[in-house]
Design a protein around this motif. Structure first.
Motif, short mmCIF file in Angstrom:
data_model
loop_
_atom_site.label_atom_id
_atom_site.label_comp_id
_atom_site.label_asym_id
_atom_site.label_seq_id
_atom_site.Cartn_x
_atom_site.Cartn_y
_atom_site.Cartn_z
N SER A 222 0.82 -1.21 0.00
CA SER A 222 0.00 0.00 0.00
C SER A 222 0.85 1.26 0.00
N VAL A 224 -0.51 3.93 1.19
CA VAL A 224 -1.15 4.66 2.28
C VAL A 224 -0.76 4.10 3.64
N ASN A 229 1.18 0.45 10.64
CA ASN A 229 -0.15 -0.06 10.30
C ASN A 229 -0.10 -1.54 9.97
N VAL A 261 -6.88 3.26 -2.92
CA VAL A 261 -6.32 4.30 -2.05
C VAL A 261 -7.34 4.76 -1.02
N LYS A 262 -8.59 4.95 -1.44
CA LYS A 262 -9.63 5.37 -0.49
C LYS A 262 -9.89 4.29 0.54
N HIS A 264 -7.82 2.00 1.62
CA HIS A 264 -6.70 1.96 2.56
C HIS A 264 -6.70 3.17 3.49
N THR A 265 -7.17 4.30 3.00
CA THR A 265 -7.24 5.50 3.84
C THR A 265 -8.26 5.33 4.96
N LYS A 268 -6.80 2.92 7.48
CA LYS A 268 -5.78 3.60 8.29
C LYS A 268 -6.43 4.40 9.42
N ALA A 269 -7.56 5.04 9.10
CA ALA A 269 -8.27 5.81 10.13
C ALA A 269 -8.73 4.90 11.27
N GLU A 272 -5.74 4.00 13.42
CA GLU A 272 -5.32 5.10 14.29
C GLU A 272 -6.19 5.18 15.54
#
Length: 286
Positions: A222, A224, A229, A261-262, A264-265, A268-269, A272
């Motif tokens: 990835s 991202v 992660n 990409v979206k 994975h974004t 990721k959120a 976090e």
């Protein structure tokens, strides 16, 4: 004031007091190989530098408190007399934590934690390419402090070559403490980020995590997701089943049909927020 005779409390309780009080401690991310050439990688926080001439570092793989067995790192250091000590920066701390899982002998923790094996110049164990400073060492001696669970084994290492990432060097040729961004170990699940303070990482699950090597390549490569992660994603015993993923998709239709990409974004959120299960469900939605 609580006053304690060390001989009157269980070793595990004493161990907790010692680690909670003597903190933060630097981390020796020790790379070794066994007599057959199999790589091993494991972190140790009983560690420091003790001499510059000669350059000597000592770390201690203690005997396990729970069953009085020894670590593979200790066995390898005794067998081969070589080790690479890698320092740990914040960007790699989750992967480092995953590598501390008790995988069976012969399992390559570089692969499990998603680290890159970098050949050394003067010793056989590999360096961790992601570490900002790596010390190639010869083992001068191993001092056994006892035979019971919790007893330390002082591995006295002489540095024969060191490697420093030029990105952490300051204008005067020294190491910039902000750029190197080191982490240290404290008690329980606590770590300390040298330039910011304490944070927590849940201890690796008692069962074996699937490892970064078991993560699909589309996720592993990835643009991202970070190494931290991936370390979190690899520290699950098993992936969510298809039914759970489908139910999650029904409840969260905004995650369906996303480009990579979206997707994975969003994952990721969740990471976090330490919500690893939801992150995996987002990633596994078709």
């Amino acid at each position: 004031m609580l006053s304690i005779d060390p001989k009157e409390i269980p070793t595990g309780k004493l161990h907790g007091y010692l680690l909670g009080a003597v903190a933060p401690r630097p981390i020796a991310f020790a790379s070794t190989i066994d007599a057959d050439g199999n790589p091993n990688l494991s972190p140790f926080s009983f560690f420091n530098v003790f001499s510059a001439n000669p350059p000597i570092m000592i770390f201690s793989p203690a005997r396990r408190v729970k069953n009085n067995t020894t670590k593979h790192t200790l066995e390898n250091a005794l067998a081969t007399k070589e080790v690479v000590i890698n320092v740990v920066s914040y960007d790699m701390v989750q992967q480092m934590s995953l590598s501390s899982t008790e995988y069976p002998k012969g399992v390559n923790e570089f692969d499990k934690a998603g680290f890159t094996m970098l050949p050394s110049d003067n010793v056989k164990p590999f360096r961790v390419a992601e570490s900002p400073v790596q010390f190639e060492c010869k083992v001068n001696e191993v001092i056994q402090l006892g035979n019971e669970g919790g007893a330390g084994n002082l591995v006295v290492c002489e540095v024969v070559k060191l490697h420093i990432d030029e990105n952490v060097i300051d204008a005067n040729g020294g190491i910039d403490q902000h750029k190197i961004d080191l982490v240290a170990r404290a008690g329980g699940s606590y770590y300390s980020r040298a330039k910011e303070g304490f944070f927590e990482i849940p201890k690796p699950i008692s069962t074996l995590g699937i490892g970064v090597d078991a993560i699909p390549n589309e996720i592993k490569n990835s643009t991202v997701l970070t190494g931290n992660n991936l370390g979190m994603l690899g520290n699950v015993e098993q992936l969510p089943n298809q039914q759970d993923v489908d139910n999650f998709a029904k409840d969260n239709p905004n995650f369906v049909g996303l480009e990579t990409v979206k997707k994975h974004t969003f994952a990721k959120a969740f990471l976090e927020k330490n919500d690893v299960e939801s992150a995996w469900k987002v990633l596994l939605i078709k």
